[in-house]
Design an enzyme around this catalytic site. Sequence first.
Site, PDB file in Angstrom:
ATOM      1  NE  ARG A 134       1.266  -9.128  -3.768  1.00 26.94           N
ATOM      2  CZ  ARG A 134       0.941 -10.281  -3.209  1.00 26.94           C
ATOM      3  NH1 ARG A 134       1.387 -11.401  -3.695  1.00 26.94           N
ATOM      4  NH2 ARG A 134       0.165 -10.301  -2.155  1.00 26.94           N
ATOM      5  CB  THR A 135       4.481  -3.505  -3.004  1.00 29.01           C
ATOM      6  OG1 THR A 135       3.356  -3.911  -3.788  1.00 29.01           O
ATOM      7  CG2 THR A 135       4.997  -2.193  -3.541  1.00 29.01           C
ATOM      8  CG  HIS A 212       0.743   0.209  -6.729  1.00 26.98           C
ATOM      9  ND1 HIS A 212       2.120   0.273  -6.675  1.00 26.98           N
ATOM     10  CD2 HIS A 212       0.384  -0.917  -6.065  1.00 26.98           C
ATOM     11  CE1 HIS A 212       2.562  -0.782  -5.996  1.00 26.98           C
ATOM     12  NE2 HIS A 212       1.531  -1.513  -5.615  1.00 26.98           N
TER      13      HIS A 212
HETATM   14  C1  NCD Z   1      -2.230  -4.037  -4.566  1.00 23.79           C
HETATM   15  C2  NCD Z   1      -2.143  -2.764  -3.736  1.00 23.79           C
HETATM   16  O1  NCD Z   1      -1.645  -2.790  -2.616  1.00 23.79           O
HETATM   17  O2  NCD Z   1      -2.570  -1.779  -4.273  1.00 23.79           O
HETATM   18  N1  NCD Z   1      -1.284  -4.993  -4.287  1.00 23.79           N
HETATM   19  C3  NCD Z   1      -0.032  -4.846  -4.793  1.00 23.79           C
HETATM   20  O3  NCD Z   1       0.656  -3.898  -4.497  1.00 23.79           O
HETATM   21  N2  NCD Z   1       0.411  -5.771  -5.648  1.00 23.79           N
HETATM   22  C4  NCD Z   1      -3.575  -4.559  -4.755  1.00 23.79           C
HETATM   23  C5  NCD Z   1      -4.453  -4.821  -3.563  1.00 23.79           C
HETATM   24  O4  NCD Z   1      -4.106  -4.609  -2.427  1.00 23.79           O
HETATM   25  O5  NCD Z   1      -5.548  -5.313  -3.818  1.00 23.79           O
END
Ligand code: NCD
Length: 424
Positions: A134-135, A212
């Site tokens: 998703r990111t 993040h």
């Molecule tokens: C997270 C991440 O990569 O930090 N996912 C995200 O970016 N939505 C959470 C995770 O990996 O558990």
Amino acid sequence: MEDQQATLRNAMTRLDLTRDSFADRLGVSRRALDSWLLPATSGEHRRMPGVVAKLLAGLPEAPPVAAGAPGELRARFTKRGKPHLLSVAQFDRETVEALLRVAEAMEPIARRRKVTRVLEGAVLGNLFFEPSTRTRVSFGAAFCRLGGSVCDTTGFTFSSMVKGESIADTSRVMSGYVDAIVVRHPEQGSVAEFARHTHLPVINGGDGTGEHPTQALLDLYTIRREFERLGKSVDGARVAMVGDLRHGRTVHSLIRLLSLYRGLTFRLVAPPSLEMPPALVEAAAAAGHKVEQVATLADGLRNADVLYATRIQKERMSGEALEAYPADFRIDRRALATLCSPDTVVMHPLPRDGSAGANDLSTDLDDDPRLAIFRQTDNGIPVRMAVFAVLLGVEHLVGRDLRDAPWISPARLGPGDAPFHRLA
Ligand code: NCD
């Protein structure tokens, strides 16, 4: 009737009051205020007295969506330095709220009703040296929806870093190719290191167990939108964070960002050895919030306004730590029925472990309207569009460059979308 709800919510926002303190200020019971805030279709709805309506009508409207002068917001959260977004520590409350108003202005585009070309000709470098769905895709889609294009590289295997190229060299090389860069990397501090070697906007898409920031921004955006529907305010909210709070960078950024608000209660629910780093706990407490560290769901979820579950970051642990993780952190229909209230907002940054019996947010909750996880992922688009628009200095142009989207798109995105998911 909608007007009545809007008037009351506007007043709470303008006066910066929680529901309880607003009721107190008006000299009415919380129950009476709740009944005024219910939709007119509810049997419990009541009309507020004329005298209250008259009093509130005198309050100024919430500020308009448009940001200030071009470049002003960017200068505010980058402290007039390079145009990077590396940490939520760059924000104060006013600045983050201004950024989220830009995100709101992006909604018609994110909802595929309008299109814009303000970033036509611009190229994003999307560099992901850790797994991501998703990111990575939402950063790319957000840039494309502003009219730009995306070039990306995923994993070390397919990049020259596997040949020993430094972060500094990679940064300088990429700067010759693109106009903005998103980096995800397994080492804490690596994205800041990348940013030191370029003058282009660099956005931290996750640096190991560090931060993040755009996830926290979209989490705050989600909380505010869900709360708006429920008539709640972030000030005074009770937020339960559950799971691997030691390695989860999303909760590291979120607790810092939410700490910009007032009087929150953070309940940190983690098994021994996976607790939130002490520095983050101390910072939240020093900012005036109540921080309770508990070891069981039963202690943590009571009266929570937000339940923020996280995945166990197996890839960041050795075998022993993993075994020590108890099996009772599963958040399922039963846990929600016994521990949460009817209006708890259930969030998770995703991915969740969907395998049977997994110790994570269960899929048996997928029809529960409190589950906000897909509204939360959807919100990644307007929020990341806002970040790009502000860092590249085009946020003031978007409103002037909108056309109707000519293609057909569905009114609801997924089968589990709750009826109140605002996609219209
Ligand atoms: C997270 C991440 O990569 O930090 N996912 C995200 O970016 N939505 C959470 C995770 O990996 O558990």
